[in-house]
Design an enzyme around this catalytic site. Structure first.
Site, mmCIF file in Angstrom:
data_model
loop_
_atom_site.group_PDB
_atom_site.id
_atom_site.type_symbol
_atom_site.label_atom_id
_atom_site.label_comp_id
_atom_site.label_asym_id
_atom_site.label_seq_id
_atom_site.Cartn_x
_atom_site.Cartn_y
_atom_site.Cartn_z
ATOM 1 N N ARG A 60 0.842 -1.200 0.000
ATOM 2 C CA ARG A 60 0.000 0.000 0.000
ATOM 3 C C ARG A 60 0.875 1.248 0.000
ATOM 4 O O ARG A 60 1.805 1.375 0.780
ATOM 5 C CB ARG A 60 -0.893 0.007 1.253
ATOM 6 C CG ARG A 60 -1.610 1.316 1.560
ATOM 7 C CD ARG A 60 -2.853 1.475 0.717
ATOM 8 N NE ARG A 60 -3.439 2.791 0.789
ATOM 9 C CZ ARG A 60 -4.474 3.125 1.548
ATOM 10 N NH1 ARG A 60 -5.011 2.243 2.344
ATOM 11 N NH2 ARG A 60 -4.964 4.345 1.498
ATOM 12 N N ARG A 103 -5.263 1.673 -4.740
ATOM 13 C CA ARG A 103 -4.433 1.048 -3.713
ATOM 14 C C ARG A 103 -4.459 -0.466 -3.868
ATOM 15 O O ARG A 103 -5.475 -1.029 -4.276
ATOM 16 C CB ARG A 103 -4.857 1.476 -2.314
ATOM 17 C CG ARG A 103 -6.150 0.990 -1.746
ATOM 18 C CD ARG A 103 -7.408 1.772 -1.980
ATOM 19 N NE ARG A 103 -7.369 3.197 -2.010
ATOM 20 C CZ ARG A 103 -7.902 3.989 -1.115
ATOM 21 N NH1 ARG A 103 -8.514 3.485 -0.070
ATOM 22 N NH2 ARG A 103 -7.878 5.275 -1.259
ATOM 23 N N ASP A 122 -9.849 -0.799 6.827
ATOM 24 C CA ASP A 122 -10.420 0.227 7.696
ATOM 25 C C ASP A 122 -11.082 -0.414 8.899
ATOM 26 O O ASP A 122 -11.920 -1.320 8.748
ATOM 27 C CB ASP A 122 -11.482 1.060 6.950
ATOM 28 C CG ASP A 122 -10.885 2.052 5.978
ATOM 29 O OD1 ASP A 122 -9.805 2.602 6.283
ATOM 30 O OD2 ASP A 122 -11.486 2.281 4.917
ATOM 31 N N ASP A 126 -6.693 -1.745 1.191
ATOM 32 C CA ASP A 126 -7.116 -0.743 2.161
ATOM 33 C C ASP A 126 -7.869 -1.485 3.258
ATOM 34 O O ASP A 126 -8.806 -2.223 2.971
ATOM 35 C CB ASP A 126 -8.042 0.266 1.458
ATOM 36 C CG ASP A 126 -8.474 1.405 2.360
ATOM 37 O OD1 ASP A 126 -7.723 1.743 3.294
ATOM 38 O OD2 ASP A 126 -9.564 1.954 2.132
#
Length: 182
Positions: free
Chosen positions: A91, A100, A105, A103
């Site tokens: 990344r 990317r 989260d 990712d």
């Protein structure tokens, strides 16, 4: 006991996305690396959805999914594990909302609220993003006790962008079996 873990387990919901390279393979590798992390267990995964980019539109389509983790780590320590996995999987952070390899989260940890410079819980934009809500809807149980189920149901009624989300595959996670720990 160090300050990175607690004696109690908590449930954490995360979102995973990728739009460069072998998107599906990268998501699977991220799940394996989470499972191999001390104090983290992957409990349940959503289907994988192909989604239109949001914000920065001149980029490939994403694959997005959500996962439920069981962890003894603090939210901040779990976030650090996730950032390390992003870095290992290539990344880079060149363009906000840009392409990317992966990712990760952290969305929700047992209904806790947290607002520190590196982490806000619940994730401040999770209820505005169909590409987060649709996968989450797959895995949050109807009887979930921290209020997340009701928030997802309400947000999905009002959200735009659901039509840009297509099921890619129902499952990429084999429960962590069949891979070697290197």
């Amino acid at each position: 006991m160090n300050n990175h873990s607690t004696s109690e387990e908590s449930e954490a919901y995360i979102a995973l996305g990728a739009n460069l390279g072998d998107r599906e393979g990268t998501l699977v590798e991220a799940l394996h690396q989470l499972e191999d992390s001390e104090g983290v267990q992957v409990v349940r995964c959503s289907g994988v959805y192909e989604t239109e980019p949001v914000g920065y539109l001149d980029q490939p389509q994403f694959l997005n999914m959500a996962a439920l983790l069981r962890t003894t780590l603090t939210p901040e320590a779990l976030l650090n594990v996730m950032l390390e996995i992003e870095n290992r999987l290539g990344r880079t952070r060149d363009v906000r909302f840009g392409p990317r390899t992966v990712d990760l989260d952290l969305l929700w940890v047992e209904g806790r609220s947290l607002d520190v410079p590196e982490l806000t819980l619940p994730h401040p934009r999770m209820f505005e993003r169909a590409f987060v809500l649709v996968p989450l809807n797959d895995i949050v149980p109807q009887n979930e006790h921290s209020g997340l189920r009701g928030l997802i149901t309400k947000a999905l009624e009002d959200i735009d962008g659901k039509e840009g989300i297509r099921l890619w595959t129902t499952s990429v996670w084999d429960g962590g079996s069949g891979h070697s720990v290197s």
